[in-house]
Design a protein around this motif. Structure first.
Motif, PDB file in Angstrom:
ATOM      1  N   MET A 142       0.835  -1.207   0.000  1.00  0.00           N
ATOM      2  CA  MET A 142       0.000   0.000   0.000  1.00  0.00           C
ATOM      3  C   MET A 142       0.867   1.253   0.000  1.00  0.00           C
ATOM      4  O   MET A 142       0.622   2.186  -0.763  1.00  0.00           O
ATOM      5  CB  MET A 142      -0.943   0.007   1.205  1.00  0.00           C
ATOM      6  N   LEU A 143       1.915   1.249   0.841  1.00  0.00           N
ATOM      7  CA  LEU A 143       2.771   2.435   0.906  1.00  0.00           C
ATOM      8  C   LEU A 143       3.515   2.612  -0.428  1.00  0.00           C
ATOM      9  O   LEU A 143       3.635   3.718  -0.946  1.00  0.00           O
ATOM     10  CB  LEU A 143       3.763   2.306   2.067  1.00  0.00           C
ATOM     11  N   LYS A 144       3.982   1.505  -0.965  1.00  0.00           N
ATOM     12  CA  LYS A 144       4.688   1.573  -2.250  1.00  0.00           C
ATOM     13  C   LYS A 144       3.756   2.186  -3.311  1.00  0.00           C
ATOM     14  O   LYS A 144       4.141   3.063  -4.084  1.00  0.00           O
ATOM     15  CB  LYS A 144       5.108   0.163  -2.673  1.00  0.00           C
ATOM     16  N   GLU A 145       2.519   1.724  -3.299  1.00  0.00           N
ATOM     17  CA  GLU A 145       1.586   2.178  -4.330  1.00  0.00           C
ATOM     18  C   GLU A 145       1.175   3.638  -4.127  1.00  0.00           C
ATOM     19  O   GLU A 145       0.938   4.370  -5.085  1.00  0.00           O
ATOM     20  CB  GLU A 145       0.391   1.210  -4.403  1.00  0.00           C
ATOM     21  N   ILE A 146       1.140   4.066  -2.857  1.00  0.00           N
ATOM     22  CA  ILE A 146       0.883   5.492  -2.597  1.00  0.00           C
ATOM     23  C   ILE A 146       2.014   6.323  -3.218  1.00  0.00           C
ATOM     24  O   ILE A 146       1.777   7.340  -3.867  1.00  0.00           O
ATOM     25  CB  ILE A 146       0.772   5.759  -1.075  1.00  0.00           C
ATOM     26  N   PHE A 147       3.241   5.843  -3.025  1.00  0.00           N
ATOM     27  CA  PHE A 147       4.389   6.599  -3.548  1.00  0.00           C
ATOM     28  C   PHE A 147       4.560   6.431  -5.064  1.00  0.00           C
ATOM     29  O   PHE A 147       5.306   7.183  -5.681  1.00  0.00           O
ATOM     30  CB  PHE A 147       5.669   6.220  -2.782  1.00  0.00           C
TER      31      PHE A 147
ATOM     32  N   PHE B 169     -16.619  15.937  -1.209  1.00  0.00           N
ATOM     33  CA  PHE B 169     -17.504  14.997  -0.513  1.00  0.00           C
ATOM     34  C   PHE B 169     -17.143  13.547  -0.873  1.00  0.00           C
ATOM     35  O   PHE B 169     -16.911  12.713   0.026  1.00  0.00           O
ATOM     36  CB  PHE B 169     -18.970  15.343  -0.790  1.00  0.00           C
ATOM     37  N   PRO B 170     -17.048  13.211  -2.179  1.00  0.00           N
ATOM     38  CA  PRO B 170     -16.596  11.830  -2.464  1.00  0.00           C
ATOM     39  C   PRO B 170     -15.215  11.519  -1.899  1.00  0.00           C
ATOM     40  O   PRO B 170     -14.931  10.365  -1.543  1.00  0.00           O
ATOM     41  CB  PRO B 170     -16.563  11.757  -3.994  1.00  0.00           C
ATOM     42  N   ILE B 171     -14.376  12.528  -1.794  1.00  0.00           N
ATOM     43  CA  ILE B 171     -13.032  12.286  -1.238  1.00  0.00           C
ATOM     44  C   ILE B 171     -13.160  11.981   0.257  1.00  0.00           C
ATOM     45  O   ILE B 171     -12.429  11.154   0.805  1.00  0.00           O
ATOM     46  CB  ILE B 171     -12.105  13.496  -1.506  1.00  0.00           C
ATOM     47  N   ALA B 172     -14.131  12.636   0.920  1.00  0.00           N
ATOM     48  CA  ALA B 172     -14.386  12.321   2.330  1.00  0.00           C
ATOM     49  C   ALA B 172     -14.871  10.873   2.456  1.00  0.00           C
ATOM     50  O   ALA B 172     -14.448  10.128   3.357  1.00  0.00           O
ATOM     51  CB  ALA B 172     -15.431  13.288   2.893  1.00  0.00           C
ATOM     52  N   LEU B 173     -15.736  10.461   1.524  1.00  0.00           N
ATOM     53  CA  LEU B 173     -16.211   9.063   1.543  1.00  0.00           C
ATOM     54  C   LEU B 173     -15.031   8.104   1.383  1.00  0.00           C
ATOM     55  O   LEU B 173     -14.936   7.073   2.057  1.00  0.00           O
ATOM     56  CB  LEU B 173     -17.196   8.818   0.396  1.00  0.00           C
ATOM     57  N   GLU B 174     -14.134   8.458   0.478  1.00  0.00           N
ATOM     58  CA  GLU B 174     -12.973   7.597   0.227  1.00  0.00           C
ATOM     59  C   GLU B 174     -12.054   7.559   1.460  1.00  0.00           C
ATOM     60  O   GLU B 174     -11.539   6.496   1.815  1.00  0.00           O
ATOM     61  CB  GLU B 174     -12.228   8.101  -1.018  1.00  0.00           C
ATOM     62  N   GLY B 175     -11.873   8.720   2.109  1.00  0.00           N
ATOM     63  CA  GLY B 175     -11.040   8.754   3.317  1.00  0.00           C
ATOM     64  C   GLY B 175     -11.611   7.838   4.389  1.00  0.00           C
ATOM     65  O   GLY B 175     -10.879   7.093   5.053  1.00  0.00           O
TER      66      GLY B 175
ATOM     67  N   PRO C  26      -9.247  16.993  -6.159  1.00  0.00           N
ATOM     68  CA  PRO C  26      -9.616  15.695  -5.571  1.00  0.00           C
ATOM     69  C   PRO C  26      -8.407  14.753  -5.468  1.00  0.00           C
ATOM     70  O   PRO C  26      -8.280  14.006  -4.496  1.00  0.00           O
ATOM     71  CB  PRO C  26     -10.668  15.150  -6.548  1.00  0.00           C
ATOM     72  N   ILE C  27      -7.507  14.821  -6.445  1.00  0.00           N
ATOM     73  CA  ILE C  27      -6.330  13.941  -6.414  1.00  0.00           C
ATOM     74  C   ILE C  27      -5.418  14.347  -5.262  1.00  0.00           C
ATOM     75  O   ILE C  27      -4.983  13.506  -4.458  1.00  0.00           O
ATOM     76  CB  ILE C  27      -5.553  14.023  -7.755  1.00  0.00           C
ATOM     77  N   LEU C  28      -5.151  15.631  -5.173  1.00  0.00           N
ATOM     78  CA  LEU C  28      -4.219  16.097  -4.128  1.00  0.00           C
ATOM     79  C   LEU C  28      -4.773  15.847  -2.730  1.00  0.00           C
ATOM     80  O   LEU C  28      -4.033  15.497  -1.809  1.00  0.00           O
ATOM     81  CB  LEU C  28      -3.926  17.587  -4.309  1.00  0.00           C
ATOM     82  N   ALA C  29      -6.071  16.026  -2.572  1.00  0.00           N
ATOM     83  CA  ALA C  29      -6.666  15.853  -1.240  1.00  0.00           C
ATOM     84  C   ALA C  29      -6.705  14.377  -0.826  1.00  0.00           C
ATOM     85  O   ALA C  29      -6.754  14.063   0.369  1.00  0.00           O
ATOM     86  CB  ALA C  29      -8.076  16.433  -1.229  1.00  0.00           C
ATOM     87  N   THR C  30      -6.694  13.486  -1.806  1.00  0.00           N
ATOM     88  CA  THR C  30      -6.756  12.052  -1.498  1.00  0.00           C
ATOM     89  C   THR C  30      -5.464  11.554  -0.847  1.00  0.00           C
ATOM     90  O   THR C  30      -5.494  10.710   0.060  1.00  0.00           O
ATOM     91  CB  THR C  30      -7.017  11.250  -2.800  1.00  0.00           C
ATOM     92  N   VAL C  31      -4.344  12.075  -1.325  1.00  0.00           N
ATOM     93  CA  VAL C  31      -3.037  11.546  -0.897  1.00  0.00           C
ATOM     94  C   VAL C  31      -2.854  11.592   0.630  1.00  0.00           C
ATOM     95  O   VAL C  31      -2.493  10.571   1.241  1.00  0.00           O
ATOM     96  CB  VAL C  31      -1.898  12.266  -1.663  1.00  0.00           C
ATOM     97  N   PRO C  32      -3.101  12.736   1.302  1.00  0.00           N
ATOM     98  CA  PRO C  32      -2.941  12.722   2.776  1.00  0.00           C
ATOM     99  C   PRO C  32      -3.895  11.757   3.473  1.00  0.00           C
ATOM    100  O   PRO C  32      -3.541  11.177   4.500  1.00  0.00           O
ATOM    101  CB  PRO C  32      -3.275  14.165   3.194  1.00  0.00           C
ATOM    102  N   LEU C  33      -5.079  11.555   2.890  1.00  0.00           N
ATOM    103  CA  LEU C  33      -6.029  10.627   3.513  1.00  0.00           C
ATOM    104  C   LEU C  33      -5.515   9.197   3.429  1.00  0.00           C
ATOM    105  O   LEU C  33      -5.676   8.401   4.356  1.00  0.00           O
ATOM    106  CB  LEU C  33      -7.399  10.736   2.826  1.00  0.00           C
ATOM    107  N   GLN C  34      -4.886   8.875   2.302  1.00  0.00           N
ATOM    108  CA  GLN C  34      -4.307   7.526   2.158  1.00  0.00           C
ATOM    109  C   GLN C  34      -3.207   7.328   3.199  1.00  0.00           C
ATOM    110  O   GLN C  34      -3.144   6.294   3.872  1.00  0.00           O
ATOM    111  CB  GLN C  34      -3.695   7.368   0.762  1.00  0.00           C
TER     112      GLN C  34
END
Ligand code: F6R
Length: 617
Positions: free
Chosen positions: A261-266, A485-491, A582-590
């Protein structure tokens, strides 16, 4: 869901099967087992738990052979016990089989077979099929057939199956033949030199060969050490198309990272670059997609889009709704595939259906696609699964080229979907009202994403420290507005699935209509607010939480002004255009969910009860 590996060739089958199972373990890890076809017959080894247990058990067994089948299980029918573990050997000892899918009519089958003298030692649906093959095998003998008896028995048994299957089968009287078949569950044939590998996906094949045949539904394959043949359910020969896998083994290794998961985040900056490669026009004002199989004129006739999928990919669809409606001004509807496939939704004749799926194998998404096609709708797929069932069955689509995603929690595939839907919004917008200048500006914004993600990833250690602070809480709220909002759902989904913490995603303003009752010192809220005209309104929502002693982590973009002392922790992402936020906001949630899960000692890559590719309903 469930992983199958079968092999016939010249190599020691045991190690080959175990290596394949380790690579497929992300598809299910309740238990695993294998059959080595040795000179003395079937050698069956099964273990509950991870494949490592099977490796250990197998090391104490001396059986050798060059033909075998194996399975890693995600339990459906019957608990996690050794007797329910595959392979299932028929009660007469003739047939050994591994199965991925669900045999819906197994109860009737079982009754019939019991009358015919077969017995059962498991609670699975799969054992009914292995016994049914054995029944037909015995019957063929009575009927006097010989050379193709095993093959005919499998074909006849499958003609009685209601449900789905991907199977690998061996027969004790046929040491030189391995049979595979599929309907609704993926099965791929790796074509080597004098050796063949049958597997649920490419990752178990890639170390041996990059030549593969993607079997279609209702097809069977028979392999010997000298060759293979593919036939239809009606027993007609099929000319197989041999494809080449377009990634290599290093892409699916963990490398220096502790978890996939960490590898794929990076890996996200690279995955995003791959999603864009060659997909902008020479004048830099629009996107281009080679595989839509629709002309601009045909696309102009479309007046509604329907996006459908499951889980994380469904969140991509929700972002598509915000972006496409805003930039292309085309109404978008979003449906869960599992609901859409059984709902009699009235769709306008000029509706275009998009399915979004990382694997390209999710059974509900496939069901929704087929239902849309049955009704005569044009269907397009956004998928990472090159050669997957959905990629092959859709009328056209867009490949993500994100590379293999092994971690069960989707990360890079999600952000790559977000980028593709933003590119789609641009493309469709430019076919309609979007000007050259606005298009060029959007292209620039999209091109900047990989570097902005790289910048965001530098917050890794800061986010790790925040995670350590919050890892002990049992409930979380994730709140955002509009495309956040969808990014919150994903988080919330990410946190739930890998750390087993209860989390809910909500539109920030909607919180007042119920979830606010949860707010207290023990329930932190993660707000995602990236600026724009509603930023102040989100700040008011934060005030409402703070007034009730709720802790707040705020993810915001650099230029947003946040009153001093308002929130407990902040994660700052770069300023960027709305289309890529949406892409940038997802990264910290991951990263937040990853580090919380690690802090809690959870198995991040193989979370409890989950499997990567959900191929049962
Ligand atoms: C969550 C996750 C799942 C998948 C869902 C659909 O992290 O990965 O929710 O998104 O099972 O899978 P695909 O995209 O393969 O159709």
């Amino acid at each position: 869901m469930c992983g199958i590996v079968g092999y016939i060739g010249k190599k020691d089958v045991r190690n080959l099967l175990l290596e394949g199972l380790k690579r497929l373990e992300y598809r299910g890890y309740d238990s695993s087992g294998l059959v080595v076809f040795s000179p003395t017959g079937f050698n069956v080894i099964k273990r509950i738990g991870r494949v490592a247990k099977l490796v250990e058990a197998t090391s104490k067994n001396s059986a050798k052979g060059t033909l075998g089948i194996s399975h890693t299980r995600w339990a459906t029918h019957g608990g996690v016990t050794e007797s329910n573990t595959h392979p299932h050997v028929s009660s007469d000892g003739k047939i050994a089989m591994v199965h991925n899918g669900v045999i819906e009519n197994y109860v009737e089958m079982k009754k019939f077979l019991e009358i015919k003298g077969f017995s059962f030692s498991s609670e699975t649906d799969s054992e009914a099929l292995s016994n049914l093959i054995a029944y037909h095998y015995a019957k063929e003998k009575e009927d006097g057939e010989d050379t193709s008896r095993f093959f005919t028995a499998v074909r006849k048994a499958l003609s009685h199956v209601e449900g789905t299957y991907g199977i690998a089968v061996t027969c004790v009287d046929y040491p030189d033949e391995l049979i595979g078949a599929r309907k609704g569950s993926p099965l791929i044939l790796g074509v080597g030199k004098g050796e063949y590998i049958l597997a649920s996906d490419e990752s178990a094949i890639i170390t041996h060969t990059s030549n593969v045949v993607y079997l279609d539904d209702n097809e069977m394959v028979s392999m010997s050490r000298d060759g293979f043949r593919v036939v239809s359910a009606a027993d007609e020969g099929i000319d197989p198309v041999i494809n080449t896998i377009d990634w290599n083994i290093e892409d699916s290794e963990k490398g220096k990272f502790e978890h996939y998961m960490l590898k794929e985040i990076f890996e996200q900056p690279a995955a995003l670059e791959n999603a864009m490669r060659g997909r902008f026009s020479d004048d830099g004002s629009t996107a281009i997609f080679g595989g839509l199989n629709l002309t601009p004129r045909e696309l102009r006739q479309i007046d509604r889009l329907l996006f459908t999928s499951c889980g994380t990919a469904w969140h991509s669809c929700l972002v598509a709704e915000y972006l496409i409606e805003r930039y292309a001004r085309i109404p978008v509807e979003v449906e869960y595939a599992s609901e859409l496939r059984y709902r009699n939704a009235p769709l306008d004749k000029n509706t275009l259906v998009f399915v979004v799926t990382q694997s390209g194998e999710t059974i509900d998404t496939l069901g929704a696609l087929r239902e849309a096609q049955r009704r005569g709708y044009r269907t397009l797929a956004i998928t990472n699964g090159v050669g997957s069932t959905i990629a092959r069955e859709a009328d056209g689509g867009i490949y993500q080229h994100a590379g293999p995603e092994v971690g069960v929690a989707s990360t890079k595939a999600f952000t790559s979907q977000l980028l593709i839907v933003a590119m789609l919004a641009l493309y469709l917008g430019r076919l309609r009202d979007m000007s050259y200048t606005d298009g060029a500006e959007m292209v620039k914004a999209l091109r900047s994403v990989p570097n902005l993600v790289r910048e965001t990833l530098k917050q890794d250690q800061h986010i790790k420290a925040i995670a350590a602070k919050y890892a002990g809480y049992a409930d979380f709220l994730f709140l955002g507005r509009q495309a956040m909002f969808p990014i919150a759902l994903e988080g919330a989904l990410k946190l739930k699935e890998i750390s087993y913490i209860h989390a809910e995603g909500y539109p920030a303003a909607e919180m007042k209509h119920g979830p606010i009752a949860l707010i207290c010192e023990e329930c932190p809220s993660v707000f995602i607010a990236t600026g724009g005209e509603i930023f102040q309104k989100v700040l008011s929502n934060i005030q409402e939480v703070k007034a009730r002693k709720g802790k707040v982590i705020l993810i915001h973009s650099k230029s947003c002004e946040v009153p001093d002392g308002l929130v407990d922790d902040t994660i700052i992402i770069p300023d960027a255009a709305d289309s890529v936020m949406p892409i940038l906001a997802t990264v910290p949630l991951q990263l937040l969910s990853y580090y919380i899960a690690v802090e809690r000692g959870c198995d991040v890559d193989k979370p409890r009860n989950l499997a990567k590719s959900v191929t049962v309903e």
